[in-house]
Design an enzyme around this catalytic site. Sequence first.
Site, mmCIF file in Angstrom:
data_model
loop_
_atom_site.group_PDB
_atom_site.id
_atom_site.type_symbol
_atom_site.label_atom_id
_atom_site.label_comp_id
_atom_site.label_asym_id
_atom_site.label_seq_id
_atom_site.Cartn_x
_atom_site.Cartn_y
_atom_site.Cartn_z
ATOM 1 N N ASP A 9 -8.378 3.764 -16.777
ATOM 2 C CA ASP A 9 -8.584 3.110 -18.055
ATOM 3 C C ASP A 9 -10.106 3.053 -18.266
ATOM 4 O OD1 ASP A 9 -7.940 1.300 -20.278
ATOM 5 O OD2 ASP A 9 -8.848 -0.231 -19.010
ATOM 6 N N LEU A 10 -10.545 2.852 -19.501
ATOM 7 C CA LEU A 10 -11.993 2.855 -19.754
ATOM 8 C C LEU A 10 -12.532 1.435 -19.940
ATOM 9 C CD1 LEU A 10 -14.626 4.429 -20.386
ATOM 10 C CD2 LEU A 10 -13.824 4.629 -22.747
ATOM 11 N N ASP A 11 -12.118 0.818 -21.070
ATOM 12 C CA ASP A 11 -12.651 -0.514 -21.409
ATOM 13 C C ASP A 11 -12.256 -1.534 -20.345
ATOM 14 O OD1 ASP A 11 -13.626 0.458 -23.796
ATOM 15 O OD2 ASP A 11 -11.924 -0.206 -24.979
ATOM 16 N N THR A 17 -16.918 -2.800 -22.068
ATOM 17 C CA THR A 17 -16.858 -2.815 -23.534
ATOM 18 C C THR A 17 -15.951 -3.930 -24.040
ATOM 19 O OG1 THR A 17 -15.405 -0.963 -23.167
ATOM 20 C CG2 THR A 17 -17.501 -0.484 -24.212
ATOM 21 N N LYS A 45 -6.492 -7.022 -24.681
ATOM 22 C CA LYS A 45 -6.969 -5.991 -23.748
ATOM 23 C C LYS A 45 -5.938 -4.887 -23.566
ATOM 24 C CE LYS A 45 -10.404 -8.676 -21.334
ATOM 25 N NZ LYS A 45 -10.813 -9.294 -20.082
ATOM 26 N N GLY A 46 -6.365 -3.669 -23.765
ATOM 27 C CA GLY A 46 -5.489 -2.507 -23.583
ATOM 28 C C GLY A 46 -4.566 -2.244 -24.769
ATOM 29 N N ARG A 49 -5.761 -0.872 -31.719
ATOM 30 C CA ARG A 49 -6.570 -1.600 -32.706
ATOM 31 C C ARG A 49 -5.695 -2.383 -33.686
ATOM 32 N NH1 ARG A 49 -10.574 2.200 -35.767
ATOM 33 N NH2 ARG A 49 -10.977 2.787 -33.592
ATOM 34 N N SER A 115 -7.203 6.046 -21.821
ATOM 35 C CA SER A 115 -7.655 4.886 -22.595
ATOM 36 C C SER A 115 -6.946 4.808 -23.937
ATOM 37 C CB SER A 115 -9.169 5.010 -22.820
ATOM 38 O OG SER A 115 -9.601 4.085 -23.796
ATOM 39 N N ALA A 116 -6.754 3.584 -24.422
ATOM 40 C CA ALA A 116 -6.148 3.389 -25.750
ATOM 41 C C ALA A 116 -7.192 3.528 -26.852
ATOM 42 C CB ALA A 116 -5.519 2.008 -25.816
ATOM 43 N N SER A 117 -8.463 3.649 -26.470
ATOM 44 C CA SER A 117 -9.528 3.556 -27.471
ATOM 45 C C SER A 117 -9.806 4.867 -28.202
ATOM 46 C CB SER A 117 -10.823 3.087 -26.806
ATOM 47 O OG SER A 117 -11.853 3.073 -27.771
ATOM 48 N N LYS A 146 -0.195 1.381 -25.112
ATOM 49 C CA LYS A 146 0.224 0.654 -23.917
ATOM 50 C C LYS A 146 0.900 -0.640 -24.391
ATOM 51 C CE LYS A 146 -3.978 2.258 -21.611
ATOM 52 N NZ LYS A 146 -5.321 1.910 -21.148
ATOM 53 N N GLU A 170 -6.475 -0.081 -13.821
ATOM 54 C CA GLU A 170 -6.297 -0.808 -15.085
ATOM 55 C C GLU A 170 -6.803 -2.244 -15.001
ATOM 56 O OE1 GLU A 170 -5.522 -1.413 -18.135
ATOM 57 O OE2 GLU A 170 -4.844 0.528 -18.829
ATOM 58 N N ASP A 171 -7.346 -2.747 -16.114
ATOM 59 C CA ASP A 171 -7.790 -4.151 -16.140
ATOM 60 C C ASP A 171 -6.908 -5.030 -17.012
ATOM 61 O OD1 ASP A 171 -8.680 -3.002 -18.614
ATOM 62 O OD2 ASP A 171 -9.936 -4.779 -18.878
HETATM 63 P P1 B16 Z 1 -10.471 1.146 -30.372
HETATM 64 P P2 B16 Z 1 -8.682 0.769 -22.924
HETATM 65 C C1 B16 Z 1 -8.521 -0.368 -25.340
HETATM 66 O O1 B16 Z 1 -9.183 0.468 -24.428
HETATM 67 C C2 B16 Z 1 -9.115 -1.774 -25.327
HETATM 68 O O2 B16 Z 1 -8.847 -2.410 -24.084
HETATM 69 C C3 B16 Z 1 -8.490 -2.576 -26.421
HETATM 70 O O3 B16 Z 1 -9.056 -3.875 -26.436
HETATM 71 C C4 B16 Z 1 -8.731 -1.874 -27.758
HETATM 72 O O4 B16 Z 1 -8.123 -2.587 -28.827
HETATM 73 C C5 B16 Z 1 -8.154 -0.453 -27.693
HETATM 74 O O5 B16 Z 1 -8.746 0.240 -26.620
HETATM 75 C C6 B16 Z 1 -8.403 0.328 -28.958
HETATM 76 O O6 B16 Z 1 -9.778 0.525 -29.076
HETATM 77 O O7 B16 Z 1 -10.418 0.098 -31.447
HETATM 78 O O8 B16 Z 1 -11.859 1.465 -29.890
HETATM 79 O O9 B16 Z 1 -9.700 2.389 -30.749
HETATM 80 O O10 B16 Z 1 -8.771 -0.532 -22.200
HETATM 81 O O11 B16 Z 1 -7.276 1.317 -23.044
HETATM 82 O O12 B16 Z 1 -9.699 1.788 -22.442
HETATM 83 MG MG MG Z 2 -8.939 -1.744 -20.354
#
Ligand code: B16
Ligand code: MG
Length: 222
Positions: A9-11, A17, A45-46, A49, A115-117, A146, A170-171
Amino acid sequence: MKSLCCIFDLDGVLVDTAKYHYLAWKRLAATLGFDFSEQHNERLKGVSRMASLDILLEVGGIKGLPEEEKRDLAEKKNTWYVAYINRMTPSEILPGVLDFLHQLKAAHVKTALGSASRNAPLILKRTGLACFFDAIIDGNTITRAKPDPEVFLLGAQALDASAGRCIVFEDAAAGVEAALRAGMKCVGVGNPNLLHKATMVVPGFENLIWEELKSSLITLKN
Ligand code: B16
Ligand code: MG
């Protein structure tokens, strides 16, 4: 035994972040007239958006907003968030992460980002982390957020590995659930009380030795 693969996972795992997400969501809540605590933020978290926005609106007791207005709010939050991550530097990689990624490279362990981001490419570019990954699966690739296992299953597929050979770091509780639903072992990174479902939990990557971790994981069930 076939070699193991690692999916990160990233964030909150490789970079902090999560604090920037929190600041941007808190600012959005303030413009809507309510406070958004760190405890509330744990639930985001995770999570994707738009799902995060739904949770934030629920916390603020705001119901029935039209989809277009919700998209505008999410866009506003994202603009503030991107302003933060645009100033990131490699110094914001979390302690021990670079050393651990170098250990994996030296041991020829394949790695993917899961990552979900949607902002993952920008974060990887700002921090110089992209070169450590054989595959990158992020919010731009996936269709289901997720705790759906899609992000990690796509990671395994990209590495040409079966789920049983993948270890996820994962966090977030939603991410731990996604990893387990994918049939993978999961190392929770952070608070054991929040990540109690993970195969095992470590406080962070500082002083983490891949060979030792691998030996412990082999003896544990998912
Ligand atoms: P974005 P991860 C997730 O990243 C974040 O933990 C989560 O808080 C955020 O809403 C999601 O990415 C979407 O991010 O708005 O930048 O697309 O923890 O899966 O790396
Ligand atoms: Mg995360």
